[in-house]
Design a protein around this motif. Sequence first.
Motif, short mmCIF file in Angstrom:
data_model
loop_
_atom_site.label_atom_id
_atom_site.label_comp_id
_atom_site.label_asym_id
_atom_site.label_seq_id
_atom_site.Cartn_x
_atom_site.Cartn_y
_atom_site.Cartn_z
N ASN A 145 0.90 -1.12 -0.01
CA ASN A 145 0.11 -0.14 -0.11
C ASN A 145 0.85 1.37 -0.04
OD1 ASN A 145 0.81 0.22 2.71
ND2 ASN A 145 -1.04 0.05 3.48
N TYR A 146 0.45 2.38 0.36
CA TYR A 146 1.14 3.83 0.26
C TYR A 146 1.99 3.95 1.49
CZ TYR A 146 -2.88 3.18 3.47
OH TYR A 146 -3.94 2.62 4.03
N ARG A 147 1.92 2.93 2.34
CA ARG A 147 2.99 3.00 3.51
C ARG A 147 4.30 2.46 3.29
NH1 ARG A 147 1.12 4.76 8.36
NH2 ARG A 147 -1.04 4.35 7.78
N GLY B 144 -1.83 3.94 -3.69
CA GLY B 144 -2.83 4.88 -2.85
C GLY B 144 -4.01 4.51 -2.76
N ILE B 145 -4.63 3.75 -3.65
CA ILE B 145 -5.99 3.26 -3.35
C ILE B 145 -6.11 1.98 -2.66
CG2 ILE B 145 -8.11 2.18 -4.85
CD1 ILE B 145 -7.34 5.09 -5.57
N VAL B 146 -6.80 1.98 -1.66
CA VAL B 146 -6.88 0.97 -0.57
C VAL B 146 -7.23 -0.36 -1.31
CG1 VAL B 146 -8.02 0.03 1.58
CG2 VAL B 146 -7.07 2.37 1.16
N GLY C 140 -2.87 -3.03 4.86
CA GLY C 140 -3.30 -2.92 6.19
C GLY C 140 -4.54 -3.42 6.65
N ASP C 141 -4.62 -3.63 7.80
CA ASP C 141 -6.03 -4.36 8.06
C ASP C 141 -7.20 -4.15 7.61
OD1 ASP C 141 -6.95 -2.28 10.43
OD2 ASP C 141 -4.59 -2.52 10.71
N GLY C 142 -7.43 -2.46 7.48
CA GLY C 142 -8.77 -1.96 6.86
C GLY C 142 -8.97 -2.51 5.41
N THR C 143 -7.93 -3.11 4.85
CA THR C 143 -8.04 -3.51 3.46
C THR C 143 -8.91 -4.55 3.46
OG1 THR C 143 -6.15 -2.49 2.97
CG2 THR C 143 -6.68 -3.68 1.38
N ILE D 195 -12.35 -4.56 1.73
CA ILE D 195 -12.61 -4.12 0.27
C ILE D 195 -12.86 -4.99 -0.78
CG2 ILE D 195 -10.92 -3.06 -1.45
CD1 ILE D 195 -11.58 -0.75 0.04
N ASN E 68 -2.15 -2.96 12.25
CA ASN E 68 -1.74 -1.92 13.22
C ASN E 68 -3.29 -1.68 14.07
OD1 ASN E 68 -2.97 -0.33 11.72
ND2 ASN E 68 -1.16 0.65 10.85
N THR F 157 -5.88 -0.26 13.41
CA THR F 157 -6.88 0.61 12.73
C THR F 157 -6.57 1.09 11.29
OG1 THR F 157 -5.14 2.26 13.94
CG2 THR F 157 -7.21 2.39 14.86
N GLY F 158 -7.66 1.21 10.67
CA GLY F 158 -7.83 1.79 9.36
C GLY F 158 -8.06 3.35 9.66
N MET F 159 -7.01 4.08 9.37
CA MET F 159 -7.11 5.55 9.68
C MET F 159 -7.54 5.59 11.15
SD MET F 159 -8.93 7.51 6.35
CE MET F 159 -7.53 8.66 5.96
N HIS G 278 -2.56 8.28 11.38
CA HIS G 278 -2.53 7.73 9.96
C HIS G 278 -1.47 7.94 9.22
CE1 HIS G 278 -4.25 5.98 6.50
NE2 HIS G 278 -4.13 7.23 5.91
C1 LIG Z 1 -10.77 2.91 -2.21
C2 LIG Z 1 -10.22 3.87 -1.16
N1 LIG Z 1 -10.91 4.13 -0.15
C3 LIG Z 1 -10.75 5.13 0.91
C4 LIG Z 1 -9.42 5.57 0.84
C5 LIG Z 1 -8.92 6.47 2.03
N2 LIG Z 1 -7.89 5.88 3.04
C6 LIG Z 1 -6.62 6.00 2.74
S1 LIG Z 1 -5.84 5.11 3.89
C7 LIG Z 1 -7.36 4.40 4.71
C8 LIG Z 1 -7.32 3.49 5.63
C9 LIG Z 1 -6.60 2.07 5.33
O1 LIG Z 1 -6.22 1.45 6.34
P1 LIG Z 1 -5.39 0.17 6.51
O2 LIG Z 1 -5.78 -0.77 5.17
O3 LIG Z 1 -5.59 -0.59 7.66
O4 LIG Z 1 -4.13 0.72 6.23
P2 LIG Z 1 -2.76 1.41 7.02
O5 LIG Z 1 -3.21 2.95 6.86
O6 LIG Z 1 -3.24 1.21 8.64
O7 LIG Z 1 -1.70 1.02 6.70
C10 LIG Z 1 -8.23 4.88 3.80
C11 LIG Z 1 -9.83 4.55 4.13
C12 LIG Z 1 -8.46 5.07 -0.03
N3 LIG Z 1 -7.47 5.78 -0.17
N4 LIG Z 1 -9.10 4.25 -1.09
#
Ligand SMILES: Cc1ncc(C[n+]2csc(CCOP(=O)(O)OP(=O)(O)O)c2C)c(N)n1
Length: 368
Positions: free
Chosen positions: A93-95, A143-145, A173-176, A179, A203, A205-207, A272
């Motif tokens: 991801n973006y991190r 950058g796109i989750v 990330g966990d938030g992914t 999706i 981690n 949290t997603g954000m 975040h």
């Molecule tokens: C499709 C999409 N929805 C929403 C966002 C906004 N967004 C950027 S990061 C993020 C949270 C993702 O959290 P996680 O997957 O847990 O990764 P972490 O940031 O903890 O590494 C969101 C909702 C995005 N970039 N892409």
Amino acid sequence: MADTAKPKTGTARSSGTRRRGRRDTAAGLAGETPDVLLDYYRQMLFIRRFEERTAQAYTQARIGGYCHLNLGEEATVVGLMTALQQRDYLFTNYRDHGYAIGKGMDPKRVMAELYGRSDGVSRGWGGSMHMYDTETRMLGGYGIVGGQLPLATGAALAISYRGGDEVVMCQMGDGTTNIGAWHESLNIAKLWNLPIVFVVINNFTGMGTTVDMSSAEPELYKRGSAFRIEGERVDGRDVLAVRDTAARLVERAREEQTPFLLEAWSHRMKGHSVVDPAKYRTDEQKDEARSEENDPIALFGARLSEAGILTDELRDELAASVKEEVAEAADFAENSPHPDVSTLFDYTYATPVPNESRRMPADPVFAE
Ligand SMILES: Cc1ncc(C[n+]2csc(CCOP(=O)(O)OP(=O)(O)O)c2C)c(N)n1
């Protein structure tokens, strides 16, 4: 499925200080040589200082756009990257800064990319979230989750189709895990027996949204079972545990030609992104995320000290050399030229797109 080092809750709560009071033996350090152990320590420290410098440069407006750091996840990054062979592919991801460096990119060029300069790994047009380099087989920061999941699965399909012996690692990330692309990618990966290891960095949290608030099944490593994908969880603060678990799964993916899922949990030390003050966390939660008990570098440093491998002198030496190398990267970035505006669309589309201010990028190129 294995259930190790298990977080009981989706909040930033420690699962205990497993290392405290336990004297490490050579076996506790996986029987590794001091050189290898010190190298892991240095790599983690390097990522820490690199990220801190990145945050500083951001506040000085030398870095623009979105910017997410690996602070607190250094053991996971180094452990995962050590588990990969050079020929293996990585999607994140973006991190992604630590991963880019760990996969073999020159930190100077990573910093130049952050500064948006032409010596950057993506010629300055990608920035923080888009580290990319075919040579080291880091096929992107996304950058796109969830954007990386179908692409990583496609890369694994290409390997399988060609009969190659490379493996793809796909970090997220966990938030992914909620999706749509997660479900589609894991399903196809298992259905077509693709050599890919999906790695969820939990981690908590997603954000600002906790895992418990967003996931009906918060035991994330179990989430592969819907696709009959074996999953494991590892303490992401422990570089050796991450390395060993990831290496085992990567080699199994290579041998057995089938996907695996790995969950590595650790604490996100800051917000975040660099502009997030994390107001959704209580002071207690913030302290806990940054505590020595959860700091992978402090934990590993203590283990190495206890085992007599990391002396105070050596610690100072390593700290000084890391500081110098990070400063060199920042100087390199500072002195690299900005990309020429005429190259703005050069790397965006497969076919040429004229860089004309009156024409929008999506307009037909050769329209009358
Ligand atoms: C499709 C999409 N929805 C929403 C966002 C906004 N967004 C950027 S990061 C993020 C949270 C993702 O959290 P996680 O997957 O847990 O990764 P972490 O940031 O903890 O590494 C969101 C909702 C995005 N970039 N892409």
